[in-house]
Design an enzyme around this catalytic site. Sequence first.
Site, PDB file in Angstrom:
ATOM      1  N   SER A 132       0.845  -1.201   0.000  1.00 65.23           N
ATOM      2  CA  SER A 132       0.000   0.000   0.000  1.00 65.23           C
ATOM      3  C   SER A 132       0.885   1.259   0.000  1.00 65.23           C
ATOM      4  O   SER A 132       1.629   1.460  -0.959  1.00 65.23           O
ATOM      5  CB  SER A 132      -0.964  -0.058   1.176  1.00 65.23           C
ATOM      6  OG  SER A 132      -1.956   0.921   1.039  1.00 65.23           O
ATOM      7  N   HIS A 174      -4.136  -0.712  -4.458  1.00 62.84           N
ATOM      8  CA  HIS A 174      -5.597  -0.899  -4.326  1.00 62.84           C
ATOM      9  C   HIS A 174      -6.265  -0.582  -5.667  1.00 62.84           C
ATOM     10  O   HIS A 174      -7.327   0.053  -5.714  1.00 62.84           O
ATOM     11  CB  HIS A 174      -6.186   0.026  -3.245  1.00 62.84           C
ATOM     12  CG  HIS A 174      -5.542  -0.077  -1.900  1.00 62.84           C
ATOM     13  ND1 HIS A 174      -5.821  -1.095  -1.010  1.00 62.84           N
ATOM     14  CD2 HIS A 174      -4.607   0.700  -1.279  1.00 62.84           C
ATOM     15  CE1 HIS A 174      -5.108  -0.921   0.109  1.00 62.84           C
ATOM     16  NE2 HIS A 174      -4.352   0.153  -0.038  1.00 62.84           N
ATOM     17  N   GLU A 201      -5.289  -5.282  -4.831  1.00 63.01           N
ATOM     18  CA  GLU A 201      -5.139  -5.783  -3.461  1.00 63.01           C
ATOM     19  C   GLU A 201      -4.788  -7.272  -3.468  1.00 63.01           C
ATOM     20  O   GLU A 201      -5.142  -8.003  -4.385  1.00 63.01           O
ATOM     21  CB  GLU A 201      -6.435  -5.539  -2.674  1.00 63.01           C
ATOM     22  CG  GLU A 201      -6.664  -4.043  -2.442  1.00 63.01           C
ATOM     23  CD  GLU A 201      -7.917  -3.734  -1.630  1.00 63.01           C
ATOM     24  OE1 GLU A 201      -8.671  -4.669  -1.299  1.00 63.01           O
ATOM     25  OE2 GLU A 201      -8.140  -2.542  -1.335  1.00 63.01           O
TER      26      GLU A 201
END
Lengths: 279, 279
Positions: A132, A174, A201
Amino acid sequence: MMESHIKRQLVIIGGAEDKDGDSVILRDFVRRAGGTKAHIVILTAATELPREVGENYIRVFERLGAENTRIIDTETREDASSSTALEAISKATGIFFTGGDQARITSILKDTEIDVAIHKRFSEGIVIAGTSAGAAVMPDKMIVEGDSQTHPRIETVEMGPGMGFLPGVVIDQHFSQRGRLGRLISALILEPAVLGFGIDENTAMVVTDNQIEVIGEGAVTIVDESEATYNNMGEILKDESLAICGAKLHILPHGFKFDLKTRQPILNNVAVPVASINA
Amino acid sequence: MMESHIKRQLVIIGGAEDKDGDSVILRDFVRRAGGTKAHIVILTAATELPREVGENYIRVFERLGAENTRIIDTETREDASSSTALEAISKATGIFFTGGDQARITSILKDTEIDVAIHKRFSEGIVIAGTSAGAAVMPDKMIVEGDSQTHPRIETVEMGPGMGFLPGVVIDQHFSQRGRLGRLISALILEPAVLGFGIDENTAMVVTDNQIEVIGEGAVTIVDESEATYNNMGEILKDESLAICGAKLHILPHGFKFDLKTRQPILNNVAVPVASINA
């Protein structure tokens, strides 16, 4: 692992990677870090919950057999030059950047002694991973923040310097889950990076020297802006919409490979020039 | 409008078009339908709230001066062959498909007398518009339903026959807002359509013969699958992920044009072959 000819190893994760099941991605990271003999450092600079986030990863890494795992939390740039931190990095065989806010990572770590130490270990062949926010910081130019679920606009993204482990690209995370094609394209047009990677993800792009392999549940969306024949960046005002024509698009799921030098997918282990496959 | 050389006019809207402000898109539709002299038929087959949805459009079209606007609601295939409906269509200078569920439109209307009548008027040059579900039905093959915010997979989309006003393409709507790149790519790989159009909310692609112009707030994302050099459709099982390599990507906001025949954006009113622009 760690053979002298390996120039760089990165495990760049799109967020929300599996921590309780097969943990395909974290397992790959631990294996590259030396398996049960790994010395892993978890860097929690991105998050305001370093203990909680860090211990979650310690639990996974220890389950996979990496007993020598520790958290280095850096709240300030001073922390990032502490002898404890520097010594941990110097012994690390794997370094893991957690999620959180990517601007925290660069503002706390960039150009500190720990940054220099991490880059030294990286150049010596140890694996660096990030998820992330920890994925976003991998290039030299990163998406600091931006809007999801919108078409490309100048105001969609704010760009800034990244940690520079993978120069010349832009990485978004994401990707499918948050509808970030517009944001990735905006970043590619605003900065002269030719390759944009959108990582889903529970999915990672694993970089070994100049080869990328996709692992995990989703896909990596690759936009090659060097193939684009037109964009309107020079012609529009700040609140107007960006246009791009003729960019090349690859979407690669688990097991697919991509060559960073030729900018082509590698099919059957041969990087095939795009024009010749069709024939 | 309605000159004899115009072969087809379509206003294909990505949903959530502005109805209270400038109404750029609906204004364009009404103008193409004949302006204050338009005879507009609103087809509410897609929705289970025909009165509510239909009257919302009557309000807008009447505000723009199109007084001759009526709703034709068809709950059944019998309704779709009523003399009232057929007479309305025969006089229509503009036909508008509302949003709702695209499967309702095709299951109620396809191959009925009203379908034949609409196609006859369409071939005579009147404008057909559709928003959301009404946009999805425009091609010959349509996305019946599918998952948003996921990477391409066989199971992501269910395809079915569309109304056939714009053959050879696939259209998806609410595109950026719902993160539908994976869904559009899945549709393109599953069906032999070479061009995929993802239309943002409050955005339309206006088709005049073989030319498309984008109008509205967002963008139209165009994926040219004919340029793709590889996909793994022939090699995977149902629950596995789709891969695509080398597709061409254009993202065009308001004012940009695209040529359906050459499959190229039209820049400066000339459809420029992609390779030559870069030079």
